[in-house]
Enzyme design. Structure first.
Site, PDB file in Angstrom:
ATOM      1  N   TYR A  82     -20.006  87.151  23.749  1.00 13.99           N
ATOM      2  CA  TYR A  82     -21.091  86.964  24.807  1.00 13.99           C
ATOM      3  C   TYR A  82     -21.040  87.929  26.021  1.00 13.99           C
ATOM      4  CZ  TYR A  82     -21.693  82.270  22.996  1.00 13.99           C
ATOM      5  OH  TYR A  82     -22.385  80.850  22.358  1.00 13.99           O
TER       6      TYR A  82
ATOM      7  N   ARG B  31      -7.279  80.686  28.396  1.00 11.52           N
ATOM      8  CA  ARG B  31      -7.034  81.027  26.957  1.00 11.52           C
ATOM      9  C   ARG B  31      -7.152  82.770  26.721  1.00 11.52           C
ATOM     10  NH1 ARG B  31     -11.534  78.386  23.079  1.00 11.52           N
ATOM     11  NH2 ARG B  31     -12.963  79.345  24.460  1.00 11.52           N
TER      12      ARG B  31
ATOM     13  N   GLU C  12     -24.203  68.722  20.867  1.00  8.30           N
ATOM     14  CA  GLU C  12     -23.603  69.765  19.779  1.00  8.30           C
ATOM     15  C   GLU C  12     -22.908  68.899  18.869  1.00  8.30           C
ATOM     16  OE1 GLU C  12     -20.867  72.619  22.114  1.00  8.30           O
ATOM     17  OE2 GLU C  12     -19.601  71.843  20.932  1.00  8.30           O
TER      18      GLU C  12
ATOM     19  N   TYR D 281     -15.176  75.048  32.465  1.00  7.93           N
ATOM     20  CA  TYR D 281     -15.189  75.649  31.189  1.00  7.93           C
ATOM     21  C   TYR D 281     -14.766  77.049  31.328  1.00  7.93           C
ATOM     22  CZ  TYR D 281     -16.847  77.560  26.862  1.00  7.93           C
ATOM     23  OH  TYR D 281     -16.503  78.233  25.461  1.00  7.93           O
TER      24      TYR D 281
HETATM   25  C1  3EB Z   1     -21.550  77.867  22.330  1.00  5.54           C
HETATM   26  O1  3EB Z   1     -22.107  78.106  21.365  1.00  5.54           O
HETATM   27  C2  3EB Z   1     -21.092  76.233  22.556  1.00  5.54           C
HETATM   28  O2  3EB Z   1     -14.925  77.513  23.999  1.00  5.54           O
HETATM   29  O3  3EB Z   1     -13.874  76.781  22.010  1.00  5.54           O
HETATM   30  C3  3EB Z   1     -18.504  75.823  20.872  1.00  5.54           C
HETATM   31  C4  3EB Z   1     -17.341  75.809  20.326  1.00  5.54           C
HETATM   32  C5  3EB Z   1     -18.348  76.131  22.215  1.00  5.54           C
HETATM   33  C6  3EB Z   1     -16.166  76.120  20.574  1.00  5.54           C
HETATM   34  C7  3EB Z   1     -14.923  77.244  22.580  1.00  5.54           C
HETATM   35  C8  3EB Z   1     -17.110  76.536  22.848  1.00  5.54           C
HETATM   36  C9  3EB Z   1     -16.184  76.659  22.105  1.00  5.54           C
HETATM   37  O4  3EB Z   1     -20.825  78.794  22.943  1.00  5.54           O
HETATM   38  C10 3EB Z   1     -19.728  76.145  22.902  1.00  5.54           C
END
Ligand code: 3EB
Length: 277
Positions: A145, A91, A266, A84
């Site tokens: 993040y 990306r 999720e 991931y």
């Molecule tokens: C999160 O809150 C959950 O990398 O495109 C949710 C939706 C999440 C999209 C992405 C990742 C993505 O971080 C993970």
């Protein structure tokens, strides 16, 4: 299956390795890249987003509203090698935008596919105008993040509101039990469902604050897609949602791994917005 309807005629075609169906107001498209051909996840993700971006630049529907990413073996690898995180890295290398400039970002979902799947798959919905980005006050924006979650932050908005045929629709990104930037309720699947739902309600409320006259409603026109890591958790997840989410809204349960090892579920979805209080 995802079905989007808009005024015709619908033009279908392909562009590089991308395939699309373009109506008057919307384009839906798909890219599948074989990981064995492209080499590794980072390169594959970068190439998928390069193709997506160059396609969008010459399309009448330049703005992605929502992107669904299906990532084989999403939790394989440790630390920054986790697939991931490598996907996020590729990306970010392809996408030319600096999230700090606050450009419109699409809503997104990133979900695991079986490790044996050969292809990274990216689906998208795009339109002529960007949606209205909605961030969740309970959550740190994903593009902010901290470093501990990987070398490059995910690039998506928590939700996007867009107009289609005179009404507003709210596209909800994959929403998990993340408060601030941290996972809450590790190993507690029912509590993770409740927290995800709290996040969705908070997001919808923020949308209402931004839109004033329009508010999202969890009714039978809406659909929540619930992703379940462990099939054994399905019944508990269903029972929890039946208690805590309105009965009217459609719910679809799908098996898929979540982008952090400690997340068990999720929820994403699409709901209608209504005018007035
Ligand atoms: C999160 O809150 C959950 O990398 O495109 C949710 C939706 C999440 C999209 C992405 C990742 C993505 O971080 C993970």
């Amino acid at each position: 299956m995802e079905v989007w309807q808009c005024a015709g005629p619908i033009k279908t075609g392909s562009w590089d390795l991308l395939r699309f169906a373009q109506g008057e107001q919307l384009t839906m498209g798909h890219i599948a890249l074989d990981l064995r051909v492209e080499g590794d996840m980072r390169k594959t993700s970068r190439k998928a987003y390069d193709i997506l971006q160059s396609y969008l630049q010459q399309s009448p529907h330049q703005w992605p509203l929502k992107i669904w990413n299906y990532i084989p073996g999403i939790n394989q690898g440790t630390g920054d090698e986790e697939l991931y995180r490598q996907f996020c890295l590729g990306r970010a290398e392809a996408v030319l935008i600096d999230p700090g400039d606050r450009p419109p970002l699409p809503a997104a979902t990133a979900i695991g596919a079986p490790a044996g799947e050969p292809a990274l798959q990216v689906y998208f919905l795009a339109a002529a105008l960007p949606g209205l980005d909605v961030e969740n006050p309970r959550q740190v924006s994903a593009w902010r993040y901290p470093r501990q979650y990987g070398p490059k932050s995910p690039l998506f908005s928590r939700g996007t509101i867009f107009r289609l045929n005179g009404s507003h629709q709210f596209l909800i990104s994959g929403t998990a039990s993340v408060v601030g930037h941290q996972t809450h309720h590790e190993n507690q699947v029912a509590n993770q469902v409740s927290e995800s739902l709290r996040n969705i309600r908070s997001l919808l409320e923020e949308g209402h604050r931004l839109m004033r006259d329009s508010h999202a409603i969890l009714d039978s026109d809406g659909v929540l897609k619930v992703y379940v890591r462990n099939p054994g958790d399905l019944e508990l997840i269903q029972r929890t949602l039946d208690k805590e989410a309105p009965a009217e809204i459609q719910k679809i349960y799908l098996q898929g791994d979540i982008c952090r090892e400690n997340l068990l579920t999720e929820i994403d979805g699409i709901v209608n917005c209504r005018s007035g209080e």
